[in-house]
Design an enzyme around this catalytic site. Structure first.
Site, short mmCIF file in Angstrom:
data_model
loop_
_atom_site.label_atom_id
_atom_site.label_comp_id
_atom_site.label_asym_id
_atom_site.label_seq_id
_atom_site.Cartn_x
_atom_site.Cartn_y
_atom_site.Cartn_z
N TYR A 57 0.85 -1.21 0.00
CA TYR A 57 0.00 0.00 0.00
C TYR A 57 0.87 1.24 0.00
CZ TYR A 57 -5.03 -0.47 0.24
OH TYR A 57 -6.33 -0.62 -0.09
N GLU A 59 -0.52 4.86 -0.23
CA GLU A 59 -1.31 6.09 -0.37
C GLU A 59 -0.42 7.31 -0.19
OE1 GLU A 59 -4.84 6.02 2.05
OE2 GLU A 59 -5.56 4.21 1.06
N ASP A 203 -7.42 14.30 -24.31
CA ASP A 203 -7.53 12.88 -23.93
C ASP A 203 -6.94 12.08 -25.09
OD1 ASP A 203 -8.20 10.27 -23.43
OD2 ASP A 203 -10.20 10.75 -22.67
N THR A 229 -4.78 6.70 -21.17
CA THR A 229 -4.59 5.36 -20.65
C THR A 229 -3.20 4.90 -21.09
OG1 THR A 229 -5.70 4.50 -22.60
CG2 THR A 229 -7.01 4.68 -20.59
N LYS A 232 -3.15 1.17 -24.62
CA LYS A 232 -3.61 1.07 -26.02
C LYS A 232 -2.37 1.12 -26.93
CE LYS A 232 -8.21 2.82 -24.96
NZ LYS A 232 -8.30 3.65 -23.73
N ARG A 238 -2.90 -2.11 -18.07
CA ARG A 238 -4.16 -1.36 -17.89
C ARG A 238 -3.93 -0.31 -16.82
NH1 ARG A 238 -8.06 -3.93 -21.37
NH2 ARG A 238 -9.39 -2.30 -20.53
N1 DSN Z 1 -13.26 1.62 -24.29
C1 DSN Z 1 -12.17 2.32 -24.94
C2 DSN Z 1 -12.15 2.05 -26.40
O1 DSN Z 1 -12.33 0.90 -26.78
O2 DSN Z 1 -11.94 2.94 -27.19
C3 DSN Z 1 -12.18 3.75 -24.65
O3 DSN Z 1 -12.32 3.95 -23.32
#
Ligand code: DSN
Length: 424
Positions: A57, A59, A203, A229, A232, A238
């Protein structure tokens, strides 16, 4: 090393779950994965995310924690932060958000109050739920003002963005989304944000890897906050990051913790650090440009088969296909493609007359196939499979789908994926 991968302790403790993991490994090895928000992480990222850092942990932030025993974790988080700021050319990075939606919620918490106007692209136009869309908390707790793309070009309607921003004076303007096949003009958004007194939030979840690899312009000179994120095109675990100029660092950090979250997922922080290290290598620049080259080649080949692409093509990793003229609903096509071993998702297209759960399009992306080493020379074959499967979806020809599945598996066997050694 043949599949399934060895997970001896898991197999001994929980054979039922181990069998499911093995089945997913098989699926990811054998299929052509074209969901643009998915990828294959490296074995190094997989290993980092499965470490004992999971047990700790932490925090707070490095040097200011609410738990002792941070001798190692402070170093891990600092490493991740430093790698993020260096890679993206920003002053500050927070690597703790659990994923993209919590990251965006933290931006609202930092800079807006309930009821404030906030602006983003409408979900059916290619935006994201958390950019103020009605069914999201961001659209019910804030007053979501939504812009879209032009009907004639499929490109962002900057006249509309400017008119709405000057009329509504939003606190935040989000740019970026989930189904945008074209380069985002961060400078144009920044100009409108400045004129209307809004903060600009880029974003870049979908295109972070392209930005890191120099295959898409960077928002760093233009955006007040960059949200992304890490799983991707960036090819990490993740997770998510918020980045900003120094002036917004404190507000963002406070919003993530203690505003929204508790302890950071330290194993994820470690894996983010590894992914950022990988993304700083010359090979990743080549990867990012190859993702775009493959998408352009695939778009051209699909167009040659008479497929109607939103905006006419792509500048990035993503292609949005409107199947209206092919007389096959997006969901029917996506399900048929899945049976053919080609994994896409059904998707709304701008001005879609159909419902989001049964829309007119499919969304296709090249991050995963590029990670397996496919090149533009392979794209005519990929487009031909997609075209044949869509036609078979209309006629109900399951034999065609089964034949494509075998052909796809053969190509995949010749191109092992990162993290998944060759099949048998
Ligand atoms: N769910 C994602 C996507 O597939 O584009 C975006 O958050």
């Amino acid at each position: 090393m043949p599949l399934p991968l060895p997970h001896p302790a898991l197999a001994a403790t929980d054979p039922e779950l181990a069998a499911l993991v093995a089945a997913e490994e098989r699926l990811q090895a054998d299929t052509l994965r074209l969901i643009p928000s998915e990828n294959y992480v490296s074995t190094a990222v997989l290993e980092a995310s499965g470490t004992v850092l999971q047990n700790k942990y932490s925090e707070g932030y490095p040097g200011r924690r609410y738990y002792e025993g941070q001798q190692v974790m402070d170093q891990v988080e600092r490493l991740a932060r430093d790698r993020a700021t260096a890679l993206f050319g920003v002053d500050h990075a927070n690597v703790q958000p659990y994923s993209g939606s919590p990251a965006n919620l933290a931006v609202y918490l930092a800079f807006a109050r309930p009821g404030d106007p906030v602006m983003g692209m409408a979900l059916p136009m290619g935006g994201h739920l958390t950019h103020g869309w009605g069914v999201s908390a961001t659209g019910s707790w804030f007053r979501g003002i939504q812009y879209g793309v032009r009907r004639d070009t499929g490109l962002i309607d900057f006249d509309q963005v400017r008119d709405l921003a000057l009329k509504e004076r939003p606190k935040l303007i989000f740019c970026g989304g989930t189904a945008l096949p074209r380069t985002i003009d961060f400078a144009a958004f920044a100009e409108i944000a400045e004129e209307s007194g809004a903060l600009l939030v880029a974003d870049v979840a979908h295109i972070a890897g392209l930005i890191a690899g120099g295959a898409h312009p960077s928002p760093a000179p233009h955006a007040d906050v960059i949200s992304t994120t890490t799983h991707k095109t960036l090819r990490g675990p993740r997770g998510a990051m918020l980045m900003s100029r120094a002036e917004h660092a404190r507000a963002l950090d406070k919003a993530v913790f203690p505003g929204l979250q508790g302890g950071p997922h330290n194993h994820t922080t470690a894996a983010i650090a590894v992914a950022l290290h990988e993304a700083a290598q010359p090979a990743f620049r080549a990867y990012a440009h190859a993702v775009v080259a493959n998408a352009r080649a695939l778009a051209a080949a699909l167009s040659a088969h008479g497929h109607d692409l939103v905006s006419g093509g792509t500048d990035n990793h993503l292609i949005l296909v409107d199947l209206t003229a092919k007389e096959v609903p997006g969901k029917v096509a996506a399900q048929a493609l899945d049976r053919a071993g080609i994994v896409v998702n059904y998707n709304t297209v701008p001005y879609d007359p159909r419902k989001p759960f049964d829309p007119s399009g499919i969304r296709i992306g090249t991050p995963s196939l590029t990670s397996r080493g496919l090149t533009p020379e392979h794209m005519p074959a990929v487009a031909a499979w997609i075209d044949r499967a869509v036609a078979a979806a209309r006629t109900g020809d399951e034999d065609v789908l089964a034949r494509i599945r075998t052909e796809v598996a053969d190509l995949m066997a010749a191109h092992p994926a990162p993290g998944l050694p060759t099949g048998d």
